[in-house]
Design a protein around this motif. Structure first.
Motif, PDB file in Angstrom:
ATOM      1  N   TRP A  10       4.936   5.278  -2.954  1.00 50.92           N
ATOM      2  CA  TRP A  10       4.181   4.540  -3.439  1.00 50.92           C
ATOM      3  C   TRP A  10       4.707   4.186  -4.871  1.00 50.92           C
ATOM      4  O   TRP A  10       4.138   5.553  -6.202  1.00 50.92           O
ATOM      5  N   SER A  11       5.261   3.677  -5.525  1.00 51.83           N
ATOM      6  CA  SER A  11       6.062   3.686  -7.020  1.00 51.83           C
ATOM      7  C   SER A  11       4.757   3.430  -7.941  1.00 51.83           C
ATOM      8  O   SER A  11       4.124   2.331  -8.227  1.00 51.83           O
ATOM      9  N   THR A  12       4.231   3.993  -8.639  1.00 54.92           N
ATOM     10  CA  THR A  12       3.472   3.958 -10.381  1.00 54.92           C
ATOM     11  C   THR A  12       3.765   3.296 -11.008  1.00 54.92           C
ATOM     12  O   THR A  12       3.557   1.781 -11.806  1.00 54.92           O
ATOM     13  N   ALA A 121       7.070  21.264 -11.301  1.00 57.52           N
ATOM     14  CA  ALA A 121       7.867  20.866 -12.212  1.00 57.52           C
ATOM     15  C   ALA A 121       7.354  21.156 -13.966  1.00 57.52           C
ATOM     16  O   ALA A 121       7.024  21.409 -14.126  1.00 57.52           O
ATOM     17  N   VAL A 122       8.699  21.958 -14.725  1.00 61.38           N
ATOM     18  CA  VAL A 122       9.377  22.223 -15.377  1.00 61.38           C
ATOM     19  C   VAL A 122      10.250  20.782 -16.604  1.00 61.38           C
ATOM     20  O   VAL A 122      11.195  21.031 -16.722  1.00 61.38           O
ATOM     21  N   PRO A 123       9.675  19.962 -17.092  1.00 61.20           N
ATOM     22  CA  PRO A 123      10.371  18.927 -17.651  1.00 61.20           C
ATOM     23  C   PRO A 123      11.250  20.022 -18.355  1.00 61.20           C
ATOM     24  O   PRO A 123      10.736  20.138 -19.040  1.00 61.20           O
ATOM     25  N   GLY A 130       4.482  13.271 -17.791  1.00 61.08           N
ATOM     26  CA  GLY A 130       3.148  12.934 -17.290  1.00 61.08           C
ATOM     27  C   GLY A 130       3.501  12.026 -16.340  1.00 61.08           C
ATOM     28  O   GLY A 130       2.943  11.031 -15.904  1.00 61.08           O
ATOM     29  N   HIS A 131       4.121  12.176 -14.941  1.00 63.65           N
ATOM     30  CA  HIS A 131       4.025  11.493 -13.723  1.00 63.65           C
ATOM     31  C   HIS A 131       3.533  11.950 -12.446  1.00 63.65           C
ATOM     32  O   HIS A 131       4.269  12.699 -11.295  1.00 63.65           O
ATOM     33  N   GLU A 132       2.424  13.119 -12.663  1.00 61.98           N
ATOM     34  CA  GLU A 132       1.829  14.037 -12.068  1.00 61.98           C
ATOM     35  C   GLU A 132       1.440  12.685 -10.563  1.00 61.98           C
ATOM     36  O   GLU A 132       1.575  13.313  -9.463  1.00 61.98           O
ATOM     37  N   LYS A 133       1.412  11.255 -11.126  1.00 67.26           N
ATOM     38  CA  LYS A 133       0.888  10.515  -9.562  1.00 67.26           C
ATOM     39  C   LYS A 133       2.664  10.184  -8.897  1.00 67.26           C
ATOM     40  O   LYS A 133       2.297   9.888  -7.870  1.00 67.26           O
ATOM     41  N   SER A 134       3.466  10.674  -9.590  1.00 61.14           N
ATOM     42  CA  SER A 134       4.580  10.022  -9.233  1.00 61.14           C
ATOM     43  C   SER A 134       4.581  11.033  -8.065  1.00 61.14           C
ATOM     44  O   SER A 134       5.188  10.943  -6.869  1.00 61.14           O
ATOM     45  N   PRO A 156      -1.864   3.684  -0.629  1.00 62.48           N
ATOM     46  CA  PRO A 156      -1.230   4.590  -1.287  1.00 62.48           C
ATOM     47  C   PRO A 156      -2.112   5.876  -2.334  1.00 62.48           C
ATOM     48  O   PRO A 156      -3.154   6.254  -2.354  1.00 62.48           O
ATOM     49  N   ALA A 157      -1.686   7.140  -2.476  1.00 61.77           N
ATOM     50  CA  ALA A 157      -2.717   8.323  -2.531  1.00 61.77           C
ATOM     51  C   ALA A 157      -2.775   8.644  -3.837  1.00 61.77           C
ATOM     52  O   ALA A 157      -3.500   8.249  -4.076  1.00 61.77           O
ATOM     53  N   ALA A 158      -1.613   8.065  -4.613  1.00 63.00           N
ATOM     54  CA  ALA A 158      -1.947   7.423  -5.914  1.00 63.00           C
ATOM     55  C   ALA A 158      -1.394   6.407  -6.935  1.00 63.00           C
ATOM     56  O   ALA A 158      -0.393   6.253  -6.608  1.00 63.00           O
ATOM     57  N   ARG A 159      -2.409   5.659  -7.922  1.00 60.75           N
ATOM     58  CA  ARG A 159      -2.229   4.481  -7.804  1.00 60.75           C
ATOM     59  C   ARG A 159      -1.269   4.661  -9.777  1.00 60.75           C
ATOM     60  O   ARG A 159      -0.969   4.261 -10.320  1.00 60.75           O
TER      61      ARG A 159
END
Length: 159
Positions: A10-12, A121-123, A130-134, A156-159
C-alpha cells in the motif's frame, strides 16, 4: 528472489496498491549485474548471496546481500542489506548498508511459524527521511508474500 516482483504494497504516497519492485533477480556476486537462476536452499545456507532489485520508486537497480545465520533447530535468521548506494535523481538516498533488515522465523509447531522483522534505515539525505509508514507497509507486504496471504488484503497497515 524472482518472486519479489509479485509483491504488492500500500503506497501512502499514491493511496493505492502498487508493485514493490519492477525487477528482481539473483546475481553471482556483489559487483555484477548479470542475472542467474534463483538460489537453491542449499546455496543459501553456504555463504552470502546477492540479488538485484529495481524498486518502483527510484527505478535504479541496486544490489543487496542476503545472509542466513546459524540458528537453533526450527529457527531461521535472515539478514539483508543494500550493497550499492540507493539513488534517485542522482542524489544518494541511502549509502551502502543504509537499509538493513533482519528477519526472524521460528517454527512454533509443525507447519506453524512466527515471523518478525526489524529494519534499520539510515537516510543519507532529508529526502529519504520521514517515510515510516512506507517501511511498515513494505514489511507487511513481505510478510504477506512469505505466508502466501492475499497481497492486497484490506486494510493496509498504515495509511
Amino acid at each position: 528472489i524472482s518472486e519479489l516482483q509479485q509483491v504488492q504494497y500500500w503506497s501512502t504516497t499514491d493511496q493505492a496498491w502498487r508493485p514493490m519492485v519492477a525487477a528482481a533477480y539473483a546475481v553471482s556476486s556483489a559487483n555484477t549485474e548479470q542475472p542467474r537462476a534463483d538460489y537453491s536452499a542449499a546455496e543459501l545456507v553456504s555463504a552470502s548471496r546477492y540479488y538485484r532489485i529495481t524498486d518502483t520508486r527510484t527505478y535504479q537497480p541496486v544490489n543487496y546481500r542476503l545472509e542466513l545465520h546459524p540458528a537453533a533447530h526450527g529457527q531461521i535468521l535472515a539478514e539483508t542489506t543494500n550493497v550499492d548506494p540507493i539513488k534517485k535523481w542522482g542524489i544518494t538516498l541511502y549509502h551502502p548498508d543504509g537499509l538493513h533488515t533482519l528477519y526472524f522465523l521460528s517454527e512454533r509447531s509443525p507447519g506453524v511459524w512466527s515471523y518478525y522483522s526489524i529494519t534499520r534505515a539510515v537516510p543519507a539525505t532529508f529526502l529519504a527521511a520521514g517515510h515510516e509508514k512506507s517501511y511498515v507497509n513494505r514489511a507487511i507486504a513481505l510478510y504477506r508474500h512469505y505466508l502466501r496471504l492475499p497481497p492486497t488484503a484490506d486494510p493496509p497497515a498504515a495509511r
